[in-house]
Design an enzyme around this catalytic site. Structure first.
Site, PDB file in Angstrom:
ATOM      1  N   ASN A   1     -10.274   0.192   0.374  1.00  0.00           N
ATOM      2  CA  ASN A   1      -8.819   0.286   0.332  1.00  0.00           C
ATOM      3  C   ASN A   1      -8.340  -0.329  -0.994  1.00  0.00           C
ATOM      4  O   ASN A   1      -8.445  -1.533  -1.184  1.00  0.00           O
ATOM      5  CB  ASN A   1      -8.265  -0.481   1.538  1.00  0.00           C
ATOM      6  CG  ASN A   1      -6.758  -0.519   1.589  1.00  0.00           C
ATOM      7  OD1 ASN A   1      -6.078  -0.266   0.590  1.00  0.00           O
ATOM      8  ND2 ASN A   1      -6.216  -0.861   2.744  1.00  0.00           N
TER       9      ASN A   1
ATOM     10  N   CYS B   1       0.822  -1.220   0.000  1.00  0.00           N
ATOM     11  CA  CYS B   1       0.000   0.000   0.000  1.00  0.00           C
ATOM     12  C   CYS B   1       0.857   1.272   0.000  1.00  0.00           C
ATOM     13  O   CYS B   1       0.347   2.368  -0.206  1.00  0.00           O
ATOM     14  CB  CYS B   1      -0.945   0.011   1.191  1.00  0.00           C
ATOM     15  SG  CYS B   1      -2.040  -1.404   1.201  1.00  0.00           S
TER      16      CYS B   1
ATOM     17  N   HIS C   1      -3.109   7.208   2.642  1.00  0.00           N
ATOM     18  CA  HIS C   1      -3.597   5.951   2.060  1.00  0.00           C
ATOM     19  C   HIS C   1      -4.981   5.665   2.663  1.00  0.00           C
ATOM     20  O   HIS C   1      -5.179   5.754   3.876  1.00  0.00           O
ATOM     21  CB  HIS C   1      -2.600   4.840   2.385  1.00  0.00           C
ATOM     22  CG  HIS C   1      -3.133   3.472   2.139  1.00  0.00           C
ATOM     23  ND1 HIS C   1      -3.772   3.136   0.971  1.00  0.00           N
ATOM     24  CD2 HIS C   1      -3.148   2.346   2.914  1.00  0.00           C
ATOM     25  CE1 HIS C   1      -4.148   1.868   1.036  1.00  0.00           C
ATOM     26  NE2 HIS C   1      -3.791   1.375   2.205  1.00  0.00           N
TER      27      HIS C   1
END
Ligand code: UT7
Length: 324
Positions: A281, A113, A251
């Site tokens: 996500n 990520c 993020h």
């Protein structure tokens, strides 16, 4: 001579298939209330045939269009992904071929990520040294390929999509500060094994699908700590105060992480762009998808200061402070 850099193009592409929390509650033991309260996520896009490359290509074309340059003017393409269609050719090479970036060097970068922050950092370093002039940086994932749909703790979090930026060198003076770290000793906390895992001699184990595992609570605590660390490091490297930053784009993992950070650093939540309610996500794609949405909403203006911060498997984390 060290060059200044700036973003000149934004693009994104997400699958058209929307999967709501309610839809998930029909196949997983969960509820819209639990997911909304614990994560802030309402829905996510799940691929129905779209591949990591096809999403990346669409995002790239939009970013080039906004930048007003041709693909042939690109010197560098980096795709941050943990869910490539192939180990090789890289997603970068697939994108290069499809958009006709005949002069580019293209490769993928696996930073989970944090991948988009790492990839943007690599591109910035190439540009600052003068080696390259124009770079396309993409974050692209089809997370639905690697989700364990029987694990309600992770399955509800993730979504698919791609985002892209074009960055270039400029004569204008622009702030650019970067901070990155990793801690490989904590690799078990968030893991995606490669496929197939085959031990030829004993304990032969072949799995037909690579599945992500995550210790959610550990990642949550880690994320809260390293985001604060990254903000502090970026601010101490620059000559500006945190209040001078126009937007902080974290993020998009969990709204509770973002709210925690907002309270901890005492910066209004309005300055933290959030779109995880719509996309969940999307790993390396979450920051560039957010940037493209901000661009589309006319939120981004020349001279503004942005902080982009990623964190995830590895463990990895890092951030970029830049001026538009
Ligand atoms: O991009 C990489 C980064 N990843 C992240 O940032 C993830 C960070 N972690 C998180 O966002 C959170 O830890 C989660 C959203 C994954 C989990 O939230 P949590 O508040 O930490 O929940 P938990 O794991 O402590 O579970 C609490 C309860 C448990 O039930 P009991 O043992 O208290 O009866 C779980 O079994 O909630 C249960 N639970 C669920 N219930 C309904 C876990 N997942 C679900 C679910 N629906 N989907």
């Amino acid at each position: 001579m060290i060059k200044n850099i700036k973003i000149i193009g934004y693009g994104s592409c997400t699958p058209s298939n929307v999967v709501t929390n309610h839809d998930l509650s029909e196949i997983i033991d969960t509820t819209d209330e639990w997911i909304s309260k614990r994560t802030g996520i309402k829905e996510r896009r799940i691929s129905k045939g779209e591949s990591t490359s096809s999403l990346a290509i669409a995002a790239a074309k939009k970013a080039l269009n906004v930048a007003g340059i041709t693909a042939a003017e690109l010197d560098l393409i980096i795709v941050a992904t943990s869910t490539p269609d192939c180990f090789f050719p890289s997603t970068g090479c697939i994108v290069q071929s499809e958009i006709g970036a005949i002069n580019a060097t293209s490769f993928d970068l696996a930073g989970a990520c944090t991948g988009f922050v790492y990839a943007t950092d690599v591109a910035i370093q190439y540009l600052k040294t003068g080696r390259f002039k124009r770079a396309l940086v993409i974050g692209a994932e089809v997370m639905s390929k690697i989700i364990d749909w029987n694990d309600r703790g992770t399955a509800i979090l993730f979504g698919d999509g791609a985002g892209a930026i074009v960055i270039t060198t400029t004569d204008e003076k622009k702030i650019t500060e970067v901070y990155t770290k990793s801690d490989g000793t904590k690799s078990e906390v968030l893991k995606l094994p490669a496929v197939p895992i085959i031990d030829m001699y004993d304990n032969v184990k072949v799995i037909d699908r690579s599945i992500m595992t995550m210790n959610g609570q550990e990642v949550f605590k880690f994320a809260c700590n390293v985001i604060i660390e990254t903000i502090d490091e970026l601010i101490s490297k620059s000559n500006i105060k945190l209040e001078d930053v126009d937007y902080i784009v974290l993020h998009q993992a969990n709204s509770r992480i973002i709210e925690y950070v907002s309270n901890k650093v005492n910066i209004n939540i309005e300055k933290f762009f959030m779109n995880l309610d719509k996309y969940g996500n999307t790993s390396a794609a979450s920051i560039p998808i957010a940037l493209d949405e901000m661009y589309g909403k006319n939120m981004l203006k020349s001279g503004q200061k942005l902080m982009l911060i990623g964190f995830g498997g590895g463990l990895t984390w890092g951030g970029i402070l830049l001026e538009l």
